[in-house]
Motif scaffolding. Structure first.
Motif: not given
Lengths: 161, 582, 675
Positions: B28-39
């Motif tokens: 949080e608040n690092t500017g980096a985005r966290l996301g997901i992907t599939g397999c």
């Protein structure tokens, strides 16, 4: 009506209102009913038959054809142990044996405390993590007999708290 | 920076969600985005965390645990990823992906499966747009014909032929059905595609629906794939909201509805007529063919059924042309094929390769060979309908015809590798156990025939085999092949026939010598204690449930073979490796 | 559409309308393709795998019920591949078909008399029907009912409830009832064929063959050396067990079919085999075994030593053998019992039975032993004649070796072993050796014989080495056995003679039947004791040769018949499965494995179900749904464990089910029964 336990059939009303008149929805209705009751009591099956215009024989036939449907109540946690090819090759039989010994049940049975039911399934599609089991919604991979028993004991401990 | 975690079912099972949950607050608040992907397809390395910068993969971290979250967050914050090198994928493991050619899986592990925009960013729905605005139904079918695409569910029937038959069938009401009832134990590529790239399936199906003239489509998904259902539901909702599904798609006259039907647990529903029965809400018992579904399918209306991987190839073919697809592969098999490589393999996961590579390429080159340096024994292809291929045939090319010639089949792509510790008779028994449990019970040959084969195989593995059992099995195989009603029954003998063909000596050892060469069949095992290795710790004697082990403290122990029930507990507890099994 | 299709079935040109299935097209042309799950008015189902046919140039077999005829097709309905596939289908079906096609009584009767059927007829008081059923196999029911050692009763499953049904006496009861009524129940007689058959020997075998062949329309002549017909029934069985007036009536009935009976005509003496062959188109030799066997004991030549059957014959002929006051009978079989009890009736004061084993090993019927004991016969078990001691050429005593039972042999029978040096001497006026029968080969010099001196005849078709000469009964192969075994052979021999006369060779194979495994639940029935035969008191009956049994009262007989458990399948005659199984000569046991337990379910209002017999053809479910429009029956479960189940949830469904019977009518096996 039938001679089975009396279920609260009003819980079906919403499901039937949505699907009863949709063609070919019998399986969907039974899936949703099972979500509600945990299994498919006989009186529920009769109610579904009546509401969908199917004969009780047809509803029974469908409910007993698919392995997903249960006509008897299951334990609090459902263990689905994968017996797919990869799991077989990597020792699912030994895991099954350990689980059965730990819970003192056989495939398809429920432990005495009502906490666990065991069901072996064909393939959970997590072959790379074989052997695999699912307990409720959670998947556990790379099992060994010891690891499987540990997982079950942990759930048991949590339940005791 | 963008941090992406592979969250297919396998990844989640391996702990990906826990890693996500640990990372989320730290980023949080690092500017980096966290996301997901599939397999991502490298199941053996899960959980996998990818770090991207401007669309470029900077680092792929493997076998990540929640304990690594802090280090990852620190590295991202400090913009110095070098402390993460200990988690980074090795070059050797990287080659697993580099040696593949991905079409059906091209977005898997790359895009966020729950984000329509992510799909659009990789040219999503462009093929549909092209089809709806520039191609006739016949154009589409012609393009597919050029591509040489064949059904990826197992039988390898030319896709264009089925589409054409459904298109030409009389009647206005037609249905398109996607078979996502991936039931072959050992195959999970369809699950991966739906979980990782649901829009790709939707787009392929829409193109097919347009080609045959269907306004209504179904995806019949196994109930065992809850995550796939959830992601597909979201994709359908998003696509409908954006006008890619529903009425007047992309501003044309083409209308198509797509619904998900969850299966309820029946392997036989992978057979197309049984699937139709199930869709209609009945017991999934196959119908007699003819009539074929193209003539009388769902609700007795013309219907076309293809599997997920087949549809997953369609948009690529439309965008790149059928010829580009046909350029890959062999004379009789075009394009690529996805395999689920599992079993006693070093690097297991999803492998998409052009047709024409050999089995050895896949198993040893991509998969890295056998675990623990054991010897390769066989590879099982095609699940319960397929067969076991021995070492001598490892140079067989992957091609419908060549694989069928071995007695196995291409199948849906399950590729289970076995080493010297796998008993081939028990393997056949395993598959027949599966078939008897999954037989719908309609026709005699399958209902009773597979049961009898299972019983014979069971008695062989239990040391009760009789002379003549092999011949009896062969006779039953032959009768069931020609007598069973549907594909499930007709192919059920394959695992037995191939193991008899290539591993007859193992059958004979069980029957004549009461010996299991792989040492897997418990009833045929003997446990002994190596006197030199035994330290007399008494642990095994204490653990033995039947009191078969005797010996004084600090003296070598011995097992009474008459009492031994072959449970193997002594071997498990022995800390000196003194218990030997033969 | 009136498009016509032209194709070939078994190389025969066939035309049919487009869209016709191969099965229907074949049927229309008189070619039957077997099927178990097909019904014309229902859509094809494809479950049974019986209608598989081969098409030229097609690697796959086709299901004729659903595959449509197409132009130029070449179909083969009975090719080797097809037959093999059907055989496996049938073997698989039979491996999961648990029912008794025929009851153990019928199965165990050498003649396969339909006991279950005639018991049901007796229970319904249909005595003429019962006699007709019996006479299909046994044309002498009143006689055989009195004397048969009834293997049927030995097998009767009622014994697992309490005691077997008194089947033999019920047979006599029904036959007596009809004889008393003055009506004659005889099988239907065919028009004369113009062929003639000569039968040598007028005993149970000869008379049975005469009856069966006469019914077929052949002219039959029976040649017998004795003054009257009946053979061993007359000359080997005492009057007190079988009154000869009863036998006479039954023989007269056979004669009424136009059978010529010639007595006092001994082969080799009055007539030769060549003469008889000359006179007839076929010959059956059924002259029995009339010589008493020797026990090879010193003194057998003495006066006062009688052969068992010689002794009985002398009495039957009106003689009174001089046995004196003290006599002993050697042997433990039924002839020994007949002899000892006859000796009592002749006035002997001390009658002993000398038998080398114990009572438990005696081959005689238990009831006979019991009755003999009641009549005062003494039993000296574990003794064996070592020497018959004479004085002036006449029997004076017998020296008996004391025996003990040795270790059981392979068959579990304990052989008697002499106890060294231990003997008993019994003072006697006479001794009767009832140790078996032998054959007299006189008159059959043209025929090869076995090492026992019996005539060699084929065990299946009863032919001898001589063209047109058949042989059956005690005179052949293994030699003397019980009357019903001779009758069984005579029936078969008659069938083969009839075929021979028509120029046909009958194929032989054991009929295929399925047998159920027994379970305790099957016998969880209310107990009902076996009927006790009313009898004259021992002290009265031991004085004369008048019949000792009074016969059952009607009330007794009907109640006894109702004890029958009806083990055999009601549908045996119509069952398509067993007809195919038989036609394809399958092996029911080859593919044995787990199977559905047979149990009767009577929850349905008007039908009874037996899951063990169900072959899951689905016809009942489909006719209930499509034709009766009720949908009461359904398939439950999956795979091997699928069963057919009715679902009743309210009175309306029960009412709907009632009296329809479509399901039972269309069931190809006996799984459904109308009740």
């Amino acid at each position: 009506m039938c001679d089975c336990a009396k279920s609260d059939l009003t819980l079906l009303d919403g499901i039937l209102a949505e699907y009863a008149s949709v063609r070919g929805s019998l399986i969907t209705i039974l899936q949703k009913a099972q979500d509600v009751y945990g299994y498919l009591p006989t009186d529920v099956l009769y109610r579904v038959a009546q509401a969908t215009g199917n004969t009780p024989a047809k509803v029974m036939g469908v409910a007993t054809f698919y392995t997903q449907f249960r006509l008897t109540p299951v334990g609090k946690h459902l263990i689905m142990l994968c017996k797919g090819t990869a799991c077989h090759v990597n020792g699912a039989d030994a895991v099954e044996k350990a689980i059965c010994e730990e819970l003192k049940i056989k495939d398809g049975e429920t432990s005495e405390d009502g906490l666990f039911s065991l069901k072996t399934v064909a393939c959970l599609g997590c072959c790379s993590l074989s052997p695999v089991m699912m307990i409720d919604e959670d998947t556990y991979g790379s099992l060994t007999p010891t690891k499987a028993v540990e997982i079950i004991r942990n759930i048991r401990k949590e339940a005791a708290v | 920076m963008r941090i992406v975690i592979g969250e297919g079912s396998c990844g989640i099972a391996a702990g990906a969600q826990k890693v996500y949950d640990a990372l989320a607050p730290l980023l949080e608040n690092t500017g980096a985005r966290l996301g997901i992907t599939g397999c991502i397809g490298m199941c053996f390395l899960e959980p996998i965390v990818d770090i991207y910068e401007k669309g470029l993969l900077l680092k792929r971290l493997v076998r990540v645990t929640p304990d690594d979250a802090a280090a990852i967050a620190d590295a991202v914050k400090s913009d110095d990823l070098s402390p993460l090198d200990r988690l980074a994928i090795t070059d050797e493991d990287k080659s697993f992906l580099d040696r593949q050619t991905r079409i059906a899986l091209r977005h898997c592990g790359v895009i966020d499966p729950e984000d329509l925009n992510a799909y659009l960013d990789v040219d999503g729905y462009k093929a549909l747009d092209k089809v709806l605005h520039t191609m006739s139904q016949d154009d589409v079918i012609a393009e597919i014909k050029t591509s040489g695409l064949a059904g990826r569910g197992g039988a390898g029937f030319p896709t264009w032929f089925k589409w054409n038959a459904a298109k030409n069938a009389a009647g206005d009401e037609k249905y398109l059905i996607c078979n996502a009832d991936e039931g072959d134990p050992g195959a999970f590529m369809d699950r991966a595609v739906i979980e990782s790239d649901p829009h790709l399936l939707i787009e392929g199906m829409l193109i097919a629906a347009y080609a045959i003239g269907a306004k209504e489509a179904f995806v019949y998904v196994r109930a065992e794939y809850p995550l796939a259902i959830v992601r597909l539901q979201k994709a359908i909702a998003d696509a409908t909201a954006k006008g890619y599904l529903g009425d007047n798609i992309l501003g044309t006259d083409f209308c198509c509805r797509l619904r998900i039907k969850a299966g309820a647990g029946a392997f036989v529903c992978g057979e197309e007529t049984a699937l139709i029965e199930s869709l209609e809400g009945s017991r999934g018992m196959p119908r007699l063919k003819p009539p074929f579904p193209a003539e009388k399918g769902y609700e007795n209306k013309p219907s076309n059924i293809n599997n997920v991987e087949t549809f997953a190839n369609v948009s690529w073919i439309i965008l790149n042309g059928g010829e580009a697809f046909a350029a890959m592969g062999t004379e009789t098999s075009k394009g690529t094929k996805v395999f689920a490589l599992t079993g006693k393999i070093k690097r297991g996961g999803l492998v998409e390769i052009p047709m024409g590579l050999t089995l050895r390429d896949v198993i040893f080159n991509i998969g890295g060979g056998i675990r623990e340096n054991k010897r390769f024994k066989a590879v099982q292809l095609g699940g319960p309908s397929g067969g076991c291929i021995p070492e001598a045939l490892l140079d067989t090319v992957i091609d419908y015809k060549a694989l069928s010639a071995t007695g196995a089949i291409m199948g849906s792509g399950g590729m289970v590798v076995m080493d010297e510790t796998t008993c081939m008779v028990n393997m056949a028994r395993f598959f027949l156990d599966f078939t008897t449990k999954e037989s719908c019970g309609k026709c005699v040959h399958c209902r009773i025939g597979t049961k009898r084969m299972y019983e014979i195989l069971t008695r062989i593995t239990e040391g009760e085999g009789r002379p003549g059992d092999i011949e009896l099995l062969e006779e039953l195989c032959d009768a069931i092949r020609s007598g069973a009603l549907c594909g499930l029954g007709q192919t059920a003998p394959n695992p037995v026939l191939t193991t008899i063909k290539y591993f007859r000596d193992e059958y004979e050892a069980h029957i004549n010598e009461k010996r299991c060469p792989a040492g897997e069949c418990a009833a045929l095992r003997t446990y002994t204690i190596n006197k030199d290795a035994c330290r007399g710790c008494t642990l095994c004697a204490k653990k033995c449930p039947v009191g078969a082990i005797t010996g004084a403290v600090k003296e070598p122990h011995a097992i009474d073979a008459d009492k031994c029930i072959k449970c193997g507990q002594c071997k498990t507890v022995c800390r000196f490796g003194a218990v030997e099994v033969r | 559409m009136s498009d016509m299709i032209r194709f070939k079935i078994n190389e025969k040109e066939i035309a049919c309308e487009k869209g016709t299935s191969i099965l229907d097209a074949a049927k229309a042309n008189g070619i039957e393709i077997p099927n178990l799950c097909y019904l014309k008015d229902l859509s094809p189902y494809g479950a049974c795998g019986m209608c598989l046919v081969e098409a030229a140039n097609s690697p796959k077999l086709l299901r004729a019920c659903s595959a449509k005829a197409a132009d130029g097709m070449e179909i083969f309905t009975d090719s080797e591949r097809v037959v093999k596939a059907r055989r496996v289908a049938l073997e698989l079906l039979m491996s999961d078909h648990s029912g008794d096609c025929v009851g153990p009584c019928k199965l165990n009767c050498p003649a396969h008399t339909d006991c279950q059927k005639y018991l049901a007829q007796i229970a319904e008081k249909d005595y003429e029907g019962a006699v007709a059923t019996i006479k299909d196999k046994v044309p002498l029911p009143a006689s055989i009912g009195r004397v048969c050692p009834h293997p049927c009763e030995t097998a009767c499953r009622r014994r697992h409830v309490e005691e077997p049904i008194s089947i033999a006496y019920l047979k006599a009861f029904a036959a007596d009832k009809v004889l008393a009524s003055g009506n004659h129940v005889l099988g239907e007689q065919s028009a004369p064929t113009g062929k003639t058959v000569g039968i040598v020997g007028g005993g149970p075998a000869g008379l049975t063959a005469a009856y069966q062949l006469a019914l077929k329309g052949h002219k039959v002549t029976v040649y017998d050396k004795m003054p009257k017909m009946g053979g061993m029934l007359r000359y080997g069985i005492p009057e007190y067990r079988l009154p000869k007036a009863v036998l006479d009536q039954e023989i007269a009935e056979i004669a009424s079919l136009g059978v010529e009976l010639i007595n006092g005509c001994a082969l080799g003496k009055n007539i030769t085999l060549a003469d008889i062959r000359e006179k007839h188109d076929a010959v059956l030799i059924a002259n029995g075994a009339w010589k008493s066997a020797s026990i090879r004991c010193p003194g057998e030549e003495l006066e006062g030593v009688f052969g068992g059957i010689d002794f009985l014959r002398e009495i039957a002929l009106g003689g009174k053998p001089a046995i004196g006051k003290k006599t002993a009978i050697v042997g433990g079989g039924n002839t020994a019992m007949d002899a000892c009890r006859s000796a009592v009736r002749l006035g002997a004061e001390e009658v002993s039975v000398v038998y080398r084993r114990t009572r438990a090993e005696m081959p005689a019927e238990d009831i006979e032993i019991k009755e003999a004991e009641e009549e005062g016969v003494l039993f000296r078990f574990l003794t064996n004649p070592a020497e018959i001691i004479g004085e002036d050429g006449r029997v004076k005593a017998v020296k008996l070796q004391v025996m003990r039972l040795g270790e059981p042999d392979d068959r579990g029978r304990r052989a008697p072993v002499p106890v060294e040096g231990e003997f008993i001497t019994l003072e006697l006026d006479s001794i009767i050796i009832a140790a078996g029968q032998k054959n007299d080969p006189a008159g059959f010099e043209d025929l090869p014989t076995t090492k026992w001196g019996t005539i060699v005849a084929d065990e299946h078709n009863f032919r001898t080495e001589l063209e047109g000469v058949f042989a059956a009964g005690d005179a052949t192969n293994k030699g003397a056995s019980i009357a019903i075994a001779a009758i069984a052979e005579a029936n078969e021999a008659a069938r083969h003679i009839d075929a021979y006369l028509a120029g046909i060779e009958l194929p032989y194979h054991e009929p295929v039947v399925s047998e159920k495994e027994l379970s305790p639940e099957m016998f969880d029935r209310e107990k009902a004791p076996r009927a006790v035969m009313p009898q004259r008191p021992a002290e009265e009956r031991r004085n004369d040769f008048t019949e000792i049994n009074y016969g059952f009262s009607e009330e007794q007989a009907v109640a006894e018949a109702k004890r029958c458990l009806s083990c055999g399948c009601h549908d045996y005659g119509e069952c398509k499965l067993i007809q195919y199984a038989d036609a394809y000569c399958i092996d029911c046991k080859r593919l044995k494995g787990e199977h559905h337990p047979g149990f009767r379910e009577t929850r349905l209002v008007s039908i009874e179900r037996d899951q063990g017999k169900c072959i899951l053809c689905g016809l009942c479910v489909r006719v209930c749904e499509d034709q009766a429009k009720k949908g009461i029956l359904g398939l439950v479960g999956r795979g091997f464990h699928t069963v057919v189940k009715p679902e009743f949830h309210d009175a309306a469904v029960i009412a709907a089910c009632k009296d329809c019977h479509l399901c039972a009518d269309n069931c190809p096996t006996g799984a459904l029964k109308i009740i």
